[in-house]
Design a protein around this motif. Structure first.
Motif, PDB file in Angstrom:
ATOM      1  N   TRP A 148      11.789   4.239  13.357  1.00  0.00           N
ATOM      2  CA  TRP A 148      11.622   4.652  11.958  1.00  0.00           C
ATOM      3  C   TRP A 148      12.946   5.138  11.379  1.00  0.00           C
ATOM      4  O   TRP A 148      13.308   4.799  10.253  1.00  0.00           O
ATOM      5  CB  TRP A 148      10.561   5.755  11.880  1.00  0.00           C
ATOM      6  N   ARG A 158      14.309   3.638   8.068  1.00  0.00           N
ATOM      7  CA  ARG A 158      14.230   4.487   6.875  1.00  0.00           C
ATOM      8  C   ARG A 158      15.094   5.735   7.037  1.00  0.00           C
ATOM      9  O   ARG A 158      14.573   6.845   7.148  1.00  0.00           O
ATOM     10  CB  ARG A 158      12.769   4.904   6.616  1.00  0.00           C
ATOM     11  N   GLN A 160       2.887   9.772   1.388  1.00  0.00           N
ATOM     12  CA  GLN A 160       3.012   8.310   1.397  1.00  0.00           C
ATOM     13  C   GLN A 160       3.992   7.863   2.489  1.00  0.00           C
ATOM     14  O   GLN A 160       3.723   6.912   3.215  1.00  0.00           O
ATOM     15  CB  GLN A 160       3.459   7.812   0.018  1.00  0.00           C
ATOM     16  N   ALA A 161       5.117   8.585   2.615  1.00  0.00           N
ATOM     17  CA  ALA A 161       6.079   8.239   3.675  1.00  0.00           C
ATOM     18  C   ALA A 161       5.465   8.479   5.050  1.00  0.00           C
ATOM     19  O   ALA A 161       5.652   7.686   5.986  1.00  0.00           O
ATOM     20  CB  ALA A 161       7.347   9.073   3.511  1.00  0.00           C
ATOM     21  N   TRP A 216       2.353   8.295   5.817  1.00  0.00           N
ATOM     22  CA  TRP A 216       1.407   7.202   6.051  1.00  0.00           C
ATOM     23  C   TRP A 216       2.137   5.916   6.449  1.00  0.00           C
ATOM     24  O   TRP A 216       1.695   5.177   7.337  1.00  0.00           O
ATOM     25  CB  TRP A 216       0.536   7.015   4.808  1.00  0.00           C
ATOM     26  N   GLU A 217       3.267   5.642   5.791  1.00  0.00           N
ATOM     27  CA  GLU A 217       4.049   4.446   6.136  1.00  0.00           C
ATOM     28  C   GLU A 217       4.478   4.509   7.605  1.00  0.00           C
ATOM     29  O   GLU A 217       4.478   3.500   8.314  1.00  0.00           O
ATOM     30  CB  GLU A 217       5.292   4.329   5.243  1.00  0.00           C
ATOM     31  N   LYS A 227       1.490   3.866   9.919  1.00  0.00           N
ATOM     32  CA  LYS A 227       1.156   2.436   9.989  1.00  0.00           C
ATOM     33  C   LYS A 227       1.945   1.724  11.084  1.00  0.00           C
ATOM     34  O   LYS A 227       1.455   0.800  11.719  1.00  0.00           O
ATOM     35  CB  LYS A 227       1.429   1.773   8.631  1.00  0.00           C
ATOM     36  N   THR A 228       3.174   2.193  11.321  1.00  0.00           N
ATOM     37  CA  THR A 228       3.964   1.545  12.381  1.00  0.00           C
ATOM     38  C   THR A 228       3.390   1.848  13.770  1.00  0.00           C
ATOM     39  O   THR A 228       3.591   1.088  14.703  1.00  0.00           O
ATOM     40  CB  THR A 228       5.443   1.993  12.347  1.00  0.00           C
TER      41      THR A 228
END
Lengths: 283, 441
Positions: free
Chosen positions: B53, B57, B331-332, B334-335, B338-339
């Protein structure tokens, strides 16, 4: 010295008392009228928690278990401690060693002692049952039989604490003036008569102290059943303190747990008042 | 003598320093925090995905931390909720705790985040989605991993039995007990049993004996269900629960199961003192590491009633991922989650931890086939993931299991009640509990 100086000097204690004693007590009283699971807001429920206590069969069983423990533990402890103190009070070889040996379990961690006893009392591999089978006696489910488990715990707790009371009794016995015994010898009193009419009345305050101390420690019974039996089998070793703990920290019923705590404190107060009157009358 | 002027200055300095210690970092600098479980496999999993991650990001700093040591992770999470020191993301949340936290308003409803519905419908079937949906209609948890409870049998001893072979019905299992349990050393006490399951009357122990057997018997029926008015009530006063209690009671009464605690000794299954055990896939790694030469075992579905039809369900011991409302950038977060739960994430979870993702078709999806072919011992567990259940969404589910546990002890272990009376009393007590909870709301 400035006038406010003494206040400043006692302020750490006042602060400690306020934060760790007064505040929790007041907060607990408030809690008894609320339902609270720590993470949600408190809900006012009036006297519902107190009503629930009256109907809570398990709480009353836990109180009864605790009293049952005390009924075995206190007499056993007093008799055993007095007997050992009487023996150690005589001039015997190695008295200092025995005093240390009897006191040793008192200073060992309660958790360690409890785990050790759990192993000793194990049905399959415990030394006690191995000794029984070695002499062709049946094994006993010391901690797994509902009829026996609490007595096993009482015996273990007595073993753990008796050393402390031996020391107290020893001090009491050594403070009895020798002249009384010499006079009794001249009158031809037997050993039992000397014990009954001289020793017992003279150590009355010590006995009362031991009764009160062991009652208080008995009412706070927690570590032994928590580790050895988790309150089982069939809740026969569930102590009142353990139940209060369970309600608070296992189910997060903080308000109800506080109410149980208050009710139990009232029961202790009642028992101690009765005990005090009885002991003072009898001795 | 102490100068009062100096004393008061000293007091102000110390107090000021303490206050300064309490201030937080500026919010902009704060990285997202991910708490993972503290076993080696999951720490390695967390480390790997956090590193990935960070590379993808770098503008969204994220750090992982194994959940702090404590008696249980549930206790630590509760303490952190109370202290408002919760992580942004927590993996390994017991499904039964989620409703309590959701009602307390400390979790983020994930269905309000962009992309969640697409994800959840692709990953899970409708039954799972129903199971994890909270009473307020929102979803607060990502179904992550499962460990189905199954019956593991000693191949050598079981194959030697006359007719009593797995998979078992109650009759077959009891027959195996009759043939297997015996006094091996001749001291008058049974020392070899068909099985063992924890006898402690602690609520969570019922998740590994009564509950999977109940799910198996009832095709995954709930313990708690809404009635016609929508209020929750006890739904387990039925023949399945009664049959499970009777089955277990018989096992103990006939001495096919050890009543005393065997957990303090060498693992009784490896020591061949018991021939079967109810357990999850975590056992495979342990058995492979410590088994003696020549020791072999196989895995089957939980025993079922003699007239059972259909698939055999079991308890899946689901652990899920949640986002706490202290999270500054859901939101971040959650992103990132998801990984962890996409297909590559799920496969890595299996490789590093030996646990299964809670997703559709794990056993047949070609993406996971290479892992399962390398780990054939885990294949039965992978197949079982089609038929698993978590626990019912109920704020007081722990109390419900505790009530059942009390009756379990009285009936199953000590034979003081009939199965019918024990289940009836448990259901009544649960109804009283649920009614009082409603009254307090």
């Amino acid at each position: 010295m400035k006038k406010w100086m003494p206040y400043l000097l006692v302020s750490p204690y006042i602060l400690h008392f306020a934060v760790f004693v007064a505040f929790p007590v007041v907060f607990s009283v408030i809690l008894t009228f609320h339902s609270w699971n720590i993470i949600s807001p408190m809900r006012y429920v009036g006297l519902a928690n107190y009503e629930h206590v009256l109907k809570d069969r398990l709480f009353w069983q836990a109180v009864w278990n605790t009293l049952r423990f005390l009924l075995v533990h206190i007499p056993l402890q007093i008799v055993l401690a007095l007997l050992l103190a009487e023996l150690l009070n005589r001039t015997i070889t190695g008295a200092a060693f025995f005093r240390a040996a009897f006191f040793l379990p008192v200073i060992v961690s309660g958790v360690v002692v409890t785990i050790l006893w759990q192993q000793l009392l194990s049905f399959n591999s415990g030394i006690l049952n191995r000794m029984l089978t070695a002499i062709a006696l049946p094994r006993v489910a010391w901690l797994d039989d509902p009829a026996i488990a609490m007595y096993s715990i009482a015996a273990m707790a007595t073993w753990k604490n008796v050393g402390l009371y031996v020391i107290l009794f020893l001090v009491g016995l050594q403070s009895v003036p020798m002249q009384y015994y010499e006079a009794a010898d001249i009158e031809g009193a037997s050993s039992w008569q000397k014990f009954r009419y001289i020793t017992l009345p003279m150590i009355n305050p010590t006995i009362f102290t031991v009764v009160v101390l062991s009652t208080i420690s008995g009412f706070s019974l927690f570590v032994e059943p928590y580790i050895m039996t988790q309150g089982g089998p069939m809740n026969t070793t569930l102590s009142a303190v353990m139940y209060i703990y369970r309600q608070a920290f296992q189910y997060y019923h903080m308000g109800y747990s506080a109410t149980l705590g208050f009710c139990f404190a009232l029961i202790i107060l009642f028992v101690v008042i009765i005990q005090r009157r009885y002991v003072e009358q009898e001795l | 003598m102490i100068n009062a002027w100096w004393l008061s200055r000293l007091f102000i300095c110390v107090f000021g320093m303490l206050l300064a210690g309490c201030t937080q970092k500026p919010l902009a600098d704060r990285s997202l925090t991910f708490w993972c479980s503290n076993n080696a496999g999951e720490i390695a999993f967390a480390k790997e995905f956090v590193q990935q991650w960070q590379q993808l990001r770098p503008n969204k700093p994220l750090r992982y931390q194994p959940i702090p040591e404590g008696q249980s992770s549930e206790e630590i999470i509760l303490a952190s909720v109370v202290g408002k020191t919760t992580p942004d993301i927590y993996a390994n949340m017991w499904q039964g705790s989620v409703e309590m936290y959701a009602k307390a308003g400390v979790l983020i409803p994930l269905d309000t985040l962009k992309g969640f519905w697409e994800f959840i419908t692709a990953r899970c079937d409708s039954a799972v989605i129903r199971e994890i949906t909270s009473s307020d209609g929102h979803i607060y948890q990502v179904p992550w991993k499962v460990n189905p409870i199954m019956l593991v049998c000693n191949t050598h001893t079981i194959s030697a039995l006359n007719g009593a072979k797995p998979p078992y019905t109650y009759a077959g299992y009891l027959d195996a007990g009759r043939q297997l349990s015996r006094d091996a050393n001749g001291d008058g006490y049974v020392d070899q049993w068909l099985g063992y399951t924890e006898v402690k009357a602690i609520w969570y122990e019922r998740l590994f004996n009564f509950y999977p057997l109940y799910l198996a018997a009832s095709n995954g029926a709930p313990l708690i269900a809404p009635d016609a008015t929508g209020d929750l009530h006890a739904a387990f006063n039925n023949r399945y629960a009664v049959d499970v209690f009777r089955f277990l009671q018989t096992l103990y009464k006939a001495n096919y199961f050890a009543r005393e605690r065997l957990s303090a000794t060498r693992d009784p299954f490896l020591a061949q003192r018991i021939s079967t055990q109810f357990t999850g896939p975590w056992t495979v790694g342990f058995l492979e590491k410590f088994k003696d030469a020549g020791f072999d075992y196989d895995t089957y579905a939980m025993p079922v009633p003699n007239d059972h039809r259909g698939p055999v369900y079991t308890y899946g011991d689901p652990k899920n991922i949640v986002l706490f409302n202290t999270c500054r950038d859901p939101q971040a977060a959650w992103e990132f989650v998801k990984t962890l739960v996409d297909k590559p994430g799920d496969r890595r979870l299996m490789e590093l931890t030996g646990q299964f993702p809670r997703r559709k078709n794990v056993d047949t999806d070609s993406y996971f086939a290479s892992f399962l072919s390398k780990n054939p011992r885990l294949l039965p567990f992978a197949r079982q993931t089609r038929y698993i259940k978590g626990v019912d969404n109920c704020e007081v589910i722990v109390d419900v299991f505790d009530i059942i546990s009390q009756e379990y002890e009285a009936c199953v272990l000590f034979n003081k009640k009939t199965p019918e009376a024990a289940i009836r009393d448990a259901a009544r007590a649960v109804d009283v509990l649920l009614t009082s909870e409603r009254a307090n709301e």
